[in-house]
Scaffold this motif. Sequence first.
Motif, short mmCIF file in Angstrom:
data_model
loop_
_atom_site.label_atom_id
_atom_site.label_comp_id
_atom_site.label_asym_id
_atom_site.label_seq_id
_atom_site.Cartn_x
_atom_site.Cartn_y
_atom_site.Cartn_z
N VAL A 72 39.99 38.34 52.91
CA VAL A 72 40.70 39.67 52.57
C VAL A 72 41.96 39.86 53.56
O VAL A 72 43.25 40.28 53.09
CB VAL A 72 40.06 40.75 52.09
N ASP A 73 41.71 40.02 54.66
CA ASP A 73 42.49 40.33 55.83
C ASP A 73 43.80 39.47 55.64
O ASP A 73 44.85 39.42 55.70
CB ASP A 73 42.08 40.36 57.19
N ARG A 74 43.39 38.05 55.64
CA ARG A 74 44.42 36.83 55.72
C ARG A 74 45.18 36.99 54.49
O ARG A 74 46.39 36.72 54.42
CB ARG A 74 43.55 35.41 55.80
N LEU A 75 44.86 37.15 53.44
CA LEU A 75 45.55 37.44 52.17
C LEU A 75 46.37 38.68 52.27
O LEU A 75 47.62 38.29 51.82
CB LEU A 75 44.50 37.88 50.85
N GLN A 76 45.87 39.67 52.87
CA GLN A 76 47.00 40.96 52.83
C GLN A 76 48.15 40.45 53.77
O GLN A 76 49.16 40.79 53.37
CB GLN A 76 46.09 42.10 53.35
N HIS A 77 47.84 39.62 54.90
CA HIS A 77 48.95 39.42 55.78
C HIS A 77 49.92 38.33 54.93
O HIS A 77 51.16 38.61 55.03
CB HIS A 77 48.45 38.72 57.10
N GLU A 78 49.45 37.31 54.47
CA GLU A 78 50.00 36.26 53.70
C GLU A 78 50.91 37.01 52.71
O GLU A 78 51.96 36.71 52.26
CB GLU A 78 49.34 35.12 53.20
N LEU A 79 50.36 37.80 51.87
CA LEU A 79 50.99 38.39 50.53
C LEU A 79 51.68 39.61 51.03
O LEU A 79 52.64 40.08 50.33
CB LEU A 79 50.25 38.94 49.60
N ALA A 80 51.74 40.17 52.43
CA ALA A 80 52.65 41.33 52.89
C ALA A 80 52.24 42.36 51.95
O ALA A 80 53.48 43.17 51.79
CB ALA A 80 54.10 40.82 52.81
N GLU A 81 50.90 42.83 51.50
CA GLU A 81 50.77 43.95 50.89
C GLU A 81 49.38 44.29 50.95
O GLU A 81 48.27 43.31 51.26
CB GLU A 81 51.00 43.65 49.48
N ARG A 95 42.43 54.39 52.21
CA ARG A 95 41.20 54.04 51.27
C ARG A 95 41.55 53.64 49.85
O ARG A 95 42.56 54.23 49.52
CB ARG A 95 40.22 55.43 51.08
N VAL A 96 41.02 52.41 49.52
CA VAL A 96 41.06 52.11 48.19
C VAL A 96 39.77 52.08 47.38
O VAL A 96 38.97 51.20 48.03
CB VAL A 96 41.77 50.68 48.47
N HIS A 97 39.87 52.43 46.07
CA HIS A 97 38.65 52.63 45.61
C HIS A 97 38.21 51.15 45.04
O HIS A 97 37.19 50.71 44.84
CB HIS A 97 38.49 53.66 44.43
N ASP A 98 39.39 50.47 44.48
CA ASP A 98 39.06 49.17 43.55
C ASP A 98 40.39 48.50 43.95
O ASP A 98 41.39 48.74 43.39
CB ASP A 98 38.80 49.38 42.29
N LEU A 99 40.41 47.55 44.92
CA LEU A 99 41.74 46.58 44.89
C LEU A 99 42.17 45.99 43.80
O LEU A 99 43.18 45.54 43.57
CB LEU A 99 41.39 45.71 46.14
N GLY A 100 40.95 45.54 43.02
CA GLY A 100 41.29 44.87 41.90
C GLY A 100 42.16 45.59 40.65
O GLY A 100 42.59 44.94 39.96
N GLU A 101 41.98 46.98 40.68
CA GLU A 101 42.98 47.87 39.90
C GLU A 101 44.38 48.34 40.59
O GLU A 101 45.01 49.08 40.02
CB GLU A 101 42.14 49.18 39.65
N GLU A 102 44.79 47.65 41.80
CA GLU A 102 46.03 48.05 42.14
C GLU A 102 47.10 47.33 41.88
O GLU A 102 47.97 46.88 42.64
CB GLU A 102 45.76 47.90 43.77
N TYR A 103 47.27 47.09 40.57
CA TYR A 103 48.44 46.02 39.93
C TYR A 103 49.84 46.81 40.31
O TYR A 103 50.64 46.20 40.42
CB TYR A 103 48.14 45.87 38.65
N ASP A 104 49.88 48.04 40.25
CA ASP A 104 51.08 48.90 40.37
C ASP A 104 51.60 48.81 41.74
O ASP A 104 52.76 48.58 41.92
CB ASP A 104 51.06 50.32 39.82
N ARG A 105 50.68 48.89 42.81
CA ARG A 105 51.09 49.01 44.27
C ARG A 105 51.01 47.42 44.82
O ARG A 105 51.88 47.17 45.53
CB ARG A 105 50.09 49.87 44.79
N TRP A 106 50.22 46.88 44.53
CA TRP A 106 49.85 45.47 45.02
C TRP A 106 49.34 44.52 44.23
O TRP A 106 48.44 44.07 44.36
CB TRP A 106 48.57 45.74 46.25
N PRO A 107 50.27 44.21 43.24
CA PRO A 107 49.91 43.17 42.14
C PRO A 107 49.32 41.78 42.51
O PRO A 107 48.36 41.29 41.95
CB PRO A 107 51.23 43.12 41.58
N LYS A 108 49.88 41.16 43.61
CA LYS A 108 49.34 39.92 44.03
C LYS A 108 47.89 40.03 44.74
O LYS A 108 47.06 39.20 44.32
CB LYS A 108 50.36 39.33 44.92
#
Length: 234
Positions: A72-81, A95-108
Amino acid sequence: MLTEDEAERLLTWLADAVGGLGAARDLPQTLESTARGAVEAIPGTEAAGIAELFGREQFVERVATGALPEIVDRLQHELAEGPCPLALATGRTIRVHDLGEEYDRWPKLAEAARRENVAAALCYRLDTRSDKRRMSLNLYARRPGVFDDEAVLLGELFASHASIALAHAQNSEQLTTALSTRDLIGQAKGILMERFGIDDYKAFRMLVESSQNTNLKLVDIATWLTSGVTGAED
């Protein structure tokens, strides 16, 4: 607001968790103890990692308690989000309750989080006392919404203690490196003084000039010189 009993329980829990940080002898051990301690201390945490960013580009996963933080850390760095880059950039607790629901903020990242089956995230920037070297403590869970207000508070207290332990370990590491470098340069000067019959000052000037002419660090010149002598004796 916490009751007196809840506060006492949290402080006891925190004391147990940070107890191992002071026992670590060097920076790698301190990083490892911090990640393991976070999993034990902060409710809901399934895995933890410490990511480091040098400047703006060089990303390093320093330690992780499992594959989840590494991915997950590597993905965030590569996607820059994501929460980790945001914590590193702002210094805020994210704090993020569910990363899978963050399409508006971090779609990738949201799509990747669903694929990797990771939900909750809690990220803290650790105080390294350096703008060029930034670290974050990243906590993850596969279940959404597991990081409540109590977990956030406990994590902030833990991150503060971890920052102190890391600063101490970094200072010790730098001191050890400095002493080792000084000894190495001293050995190199001794070699030159004996070989050419010159004094300490001229030997040091020879090392400096060699460093400038070859565009190598002084310690690298000293390492090469001392290694060459050792090799000849063998």
